[in-house]
Design a protein around this motif. Sequence first.
Motif, mmCIF file in Angstrom:
data_model
loop_
_atom_site.group_PDB
_atom_site.id
_atom_site.type_symbol
_atom_site.label_atom_id
_atom_site.label_comp_id
_atom_site.label_asym_id
_atom_site.label_seq_id
_atom_site.Cartn_x
_atom_site.Cartn_y
_atom_site.Cartn_z
ATOM 1 N N ILE A 317 0.863 -1.175 0.000
ATOM 2 C CA ILE A 317 0.000 0.000 0.000
ATOM 3 C C ILE A 317 0.901 1.226 0.000
ATOM 4 O O ILE A 317 2.065 1.147 0.427
ATOM 5 N N ALA A 318 0.425 2.361 -0.506
ATOM 6 C CA ALA A 318 1.255 3.563 -0.590
ATOM 7 C C ALA A 318 0.566 4.737 0.094
ATOM 8 O O ALA A 318 -0.663 4.866 0.041
ATOM 9 N N PHE A 319 1.383 5.629 0.716
ATOM 10 C CA PHE A 319 0.846 6.786 1.421
ATOM 11 C C PHE A 319 1.694 8.028 1.190
ATOM 12 O O PHE A 319 2.889 7.923 0.871
ATOM 13 N N ASN A 320 1.070 9.166 1.371
ATOM 14 C CA ASN A 320 1.788 10.429 1.423
ATOM 15 C C ASN A 320 2.565 10.462 2.744
ATOM 16 O O ASN A 320 1.960 10.452 3.821
ATOM 17 N N PRO A 321 3.905 10.521 2.715
ATOM 18 C CA PRO A 321 4.668 10.440 3.964
ATOM 19 C C PRO A 321 4.448 11.646 4.881
ATOM 20 O O PRO A 321 4.517 11.511 6.103
ATOM 21 N N SER A 322 4.193 12.824 4.304
ATOM 22 C CA SER A 322 3.969 14.012 5.130
ATOM 23 C C SER A 322 2.712 13.855 5.972
ATOM 24 O O SER A 322 2.687 14.186 7.166
ATOM 25 N N TYR A 323 1.643 13.350 5.348
ATOM 26 C CA TYR A 323 0.403 13.126 6.079
ATOM 27 C C TYR A 323 0.597 12.062 7.167
ATOM 28 O O TYR A 323 0.092 12.201 8.287
ATOM 29 N N PHE A 324 1.307 11.006 6.830
ATOM 30 C CA PHE A 324 1.525 9.927 7.790
ATOM 31 C C PHE A 324 2.327 10.436 8.987
ATOM 32 O O PHE A 324 2.026 10.131 10.146
ATOM 33 N N LEU A 325 3.363 11.242 8.705
ATOM 34 C CA LEU A 325 4.174 11.807 9.784
ATOM 35 C C LEU A 325 3.351 12.732 10.673
ATOM 36 O O LEU A 325 3.556 12.779 11.887
ATOM 37 N N ASP A 326 2.420 13.486 10.078
ATOM 38 C CA ASP A 326 1.546 14.346 10.874
ATOM 39 C C ASP A 326 0.784 13.535 11.913
ATOM 40 O O ASP A 326 0.657 13.932 13.076
ATOM 41 N N PHE A 327 0.264 12.390 11.508
ATOM 42 C CA PHE A 327 -0.463 11.532 12.437
ATOM 43 C C PHE A 327 0.449 11.058 13.573
ATOM 44 O O PHE A 327 0.059 11.068 14.742
ATOM 45 N N LEU A 328 1.660 10.650 13.215
ATOM 46 C CA LEU A 328 2.572 10.137 14.235
ATOM 47 C C LEU A 328 2.982 11.235 15.212
ATOM 48 O O LEU A 328 3.123 10.992 16.411
ATOM 49 N N ARG A 329 3.172 12.453 14.710
ATOM 50 C CA ARG A 329 3.542 13.574 15.597
ATOM 51 C C ARG A 329 2.430 13.891 16.587
ATOM 52 O O ARG A 329 2.693 14.392 17.687
#
Length: 379
Positions: A317-329
């Motif tokens: 599966i593929a994701f926008n890394p910026s959006y994913f990092l926002d969730f983790l932050r």
Amino acid sequence: MKFLIPRQELCDLVHRVQNIVAPKTPIPILSNVLIEAVQDRIVLTSTDLTVGVRCTGAAKVIEEGSTTLPAKRFASLLRELTSQHLEVSTNDKDVTQITCGTSTFRIRGLPKAEFPVLPDLSGATKITIAQSELKDLLYRTSFAVSKDDNRFMLSGVFCQIINNIALFVGTDGKRLARAYFPVESDAEIDVECIIPIKAVDEIIKNLNHEEELATLYLAQDKLAVEANDMLILTKLLTGEYPDVDRVIPVSSNIIVSCLRDELMTLLRQISLFTSEQNHSVRFTLMPSELNLNVNSIDIGEGKVSMPVDYSGARFDIAFNPSYFLDFLRHSRNEVITLGFTDSFNPVIIADGELVASHKEFPTPLFVLMPMRLNEEVKA
């Protein structure tokens, strides 16, 4: 009007209200801050006609009165002064004199009569909630709000309170953040509203006493938060918020737990190899391993991996890394849980544990739409 006040006290009060002041406005009075001296307090108010802020501070009031001063110029002057104590006085022509030590400054203002009156909150429903909890609810959801002015209904945080449970949601159509918290109220509440992001940002910045309570005022077309001698009042966005439950998967076929900090580190590394044309990261689950991969013709290739508790077949599966990092932050726990349905449906990111069925899961939960899977290209 005349009062004596420590310079830092007045500087702090002006700083708390000036963010609301519009930098450019066709209505001159909206560039000003209202200053009122009453008994042993001074009250500062600013508004842009959508969001209003009022805060109070202690002062030695010699003569009660009021005026309005240009917020930006007044704040800049206070920052440059070095004296510890100030004397502030205003004459009947709304010229304010500021005396500090041997220095004297006069600023022309406008009368209070021209300043908009903040809406009345009488009759509003009152709810008390810990400042730390309200701040956390808004912090965990507001970052996902749409920045696109054309998506008006998504440009605020959705708030729903039913049966003393407060639900907050932020989304821009590609990602979604949701959080719950129980609240206390004397009356039965059933309310939905959309809080403008500008008001949300001000509320977050001013909820800084974690152990103390904040009071939430809910009315038909407005909302206010009172805490720390400060009131933030805002008009609500009008319209119907989309049914976000439709985009949250009912259940997950694959559930994987990850160390949050390790995944953040790997995502930051791999995102350096993304480009404007290919701003996506391929997530590949293999037995006991999660691989992150980016192939870019212009930049090169990056591959990283981390151990996970997974024993199924290969899953991509593929994701926008910026959006994913926002969730983790915006997660708090050491371990986050990912819930996948397939390569084409949203992933659930839970801040903590996640069960197979999570429509009503009460902990903070993030939802992210996947991106198109590209064929791997050799750099």
